[in-house]
Design a protein around this motif. Sequence first.
Motif, short mmCIF file in Angstrom:
data_model
loop_
_atom_site.label_atom_id
_atom_site.label_comp_id
_atom_site.label_asym_id
_atom_site.label_seq_id
_atom_site.Cartn_x
_atom_site.Cartn_y
_atom_site.Cartn_z
N UNK A 3 0.84 -1.19 0.00
CA UNK A 3 0.00 0.00 0.00
C UNK A 3 0.88 1.25 0.00
N UNK A 4 0.57 2.19 -0.86
CA UNK A 4 1.26 3.48 -0.89
C UNK A 4 0.32 4.57 -0.41
N UNK A 5 0.83 5.46 0.44
CA UNK A 5 0.02 6.58 0.90
C UNK A 5 -0.15 7.57 -0.26
N UNK A 6 -1.14 8.46 -0.17
CA UNK A 6 -1.31 9.47 -1.22
C UNK A 6 -0.04 10.27 -1.48
N UNK A 7 0.70 10.63 -0.43
CA UNK A 7 1.93 11.40 -0.62
C UNK A 7 2.98 10.56 -1.33
N UNK A 8 3.10 9.28 -0.96
CA UNK A 8 4.07 8.41 -1.63
C UNK A 8 3.74 8.26 -3.10
N UNK A 9 2.45 8.17 -3.43
CA UNK A 9 2.05 8.08 -4.83
C UNK A 9 2.43 9.34 -5.60
N UNK A 10 2.25 10.50 -4.98
CA UNK A 10 2.65 11.75 -5.62
C UNK A 10 4.14 11.76 -5.91
N UNK A 11 4.92 11.38 -4.92
CA UNK A 11 6.37 11.45 -5.06
C UNK A 11 6.90 10.44 -6.06
N UNK A 12 6.40 9.21 -6.02
CA UNK A 12 6.91 8.21 -6.96
C UNK A 12 6.55 8.58 -8.40
N UNK A 13 5.38 9.22 -8.59
CA UNK A 13 4.99 9.64 -9.94
C UNK A 13 5.92 10.74 -10.45
N UNK A 14 6.27 11.68 -9.58
CA UNK A 14 7.15 12.78 -9.98
C UNK A 14 8.58 12.30 -10.20
N UNK A 15 9.04 11.36 -9.37
CA UNK A 15 10.37 10.78 -9.58
C UNK A 15 10.41 10.10 -10.95
N UNK A 16 9.36 9.36 -11.26
CA UNK A 16 9.31 8.63 -12.53
C UNK A 16 9.29 9.57 -13.72
N UNK A 17 8.76 10.77 -13.53
CA UNK A 17 8.71 11.75 -14.61
C UNK A 17 10.01 12.53 -14.74
N UNK A 18 10.98 12.24 -13.89
CA UNK A 18 12.30 12.82 -14.05
C UNK A 18 12.59 14.03 -13.19
N UNK A 19 11.69 14.37 -12.24
CA UNK A 19 11.93 15.54 -11.40
C UNK A 19 12.92 15.22 -10.30
N UNK A 20 13.77 16.18 -9.98
CA UNK A 20 14.73 16.02 -8.89
C UNK A 20 14.03 16.20 -7.56
N UNK A 21 14.71 15.83 -6.48
CA UNK A 21 14.14 15.99 -5.14
C UNK A 21 13.83 17.46 -4.85
N UNK A 22 14.70 18.35 -5.30
CA UNK A 22 14.49 19.78 -5.08
C UNK A 22 13.24 20.26 -5.81
N UNK A 23 13.06 19.80 -7.05
CA UNK A 23 11.88 20.19 -7.83
C UNK A 23 10.60 19.60 -7.24
N UNK A 24 10.68 18.37 -6.76
CA UNK A 24 9.51 17.75 -6.13
C UNK A 24 9.14 18.50 -4.86
N UNK A 25 10.13 18.87 -4.08
CA UNK A 25 9.88 19.62 -2.85
C UNK A 25 9.16 20.93 -3.16
#
Length: 245
Positions: A166-188
């Motif tokens: 199970x992934x929390x809503x926040x984890x789903x947001x972050x994994x989707x953005x990581x997969x799209x190529x965004x850096x940690x700084x950009x995701x933040x």
Amino acid sequence: MLVPGRDVPENVSTHPTRIVIVDDHAFLRDVMARALARQRTRYSILATVGTAAEAIAACRELRPDLLILDINLPDRNAIDALPELRRVAPATRVLLCTGFPTGDRISDLAALGAHGFVEKTNTWDEFLHAVEQVSRGEYYFCSHNAGGAPESWQKKKSERTPLAPYLTPREKEIIALVAQGFTSKEIAAKLHISVATVETHRTNLMAKLRVRNVAELVSWAFRMGQAKPNPKTPLAFGARNQRNA
């Protein structure tokens, strides 16, 4: 002795999932029963019991839709009790719950007819997700200590979704953005959280999904439908993610 659930309407038009909870800790039984009973249209708590003998009696009498079963009970363990439970209530789905998991025992219980497994160290959201999936006819496995899901569950033809943590809503947001190529700084910046928080989520995701690097994390996200390629970044896993690995 059967203990009726509290605050559960007797007749509801939405046909809530009828549940029996089995755990030798009265406090845990009561917490689970009260929390699930709050969702009146979805769950109806028929009984909460503390032994295998009481569980068998409850299943024979009440024929619940779902049995939430602690593996370690004072009179009999689940491996001994499950065949009889399945015999008296063959249509009842079984969700196993324990604080001391081992891979071999989970595989044995899966072979005996259990349909899902959660640890007592999992989050409440993971527990609710397990209840939802198993009660609607799917197979669920969420463990940080017992290895992978039993092979028999993974091969079930009737499951509608792959077994996955199970992934929390926040984890789903972050994994989707990581997969799209965004850096940690950009995701933040996008999510208005700190870079450190993003990094913590990434680390937790990799541990939960048992992947070794960002490439495997991205592969999992696309394979499980948690992310779609970003048309503005054709090389979704390119130099940007290489910097993040």
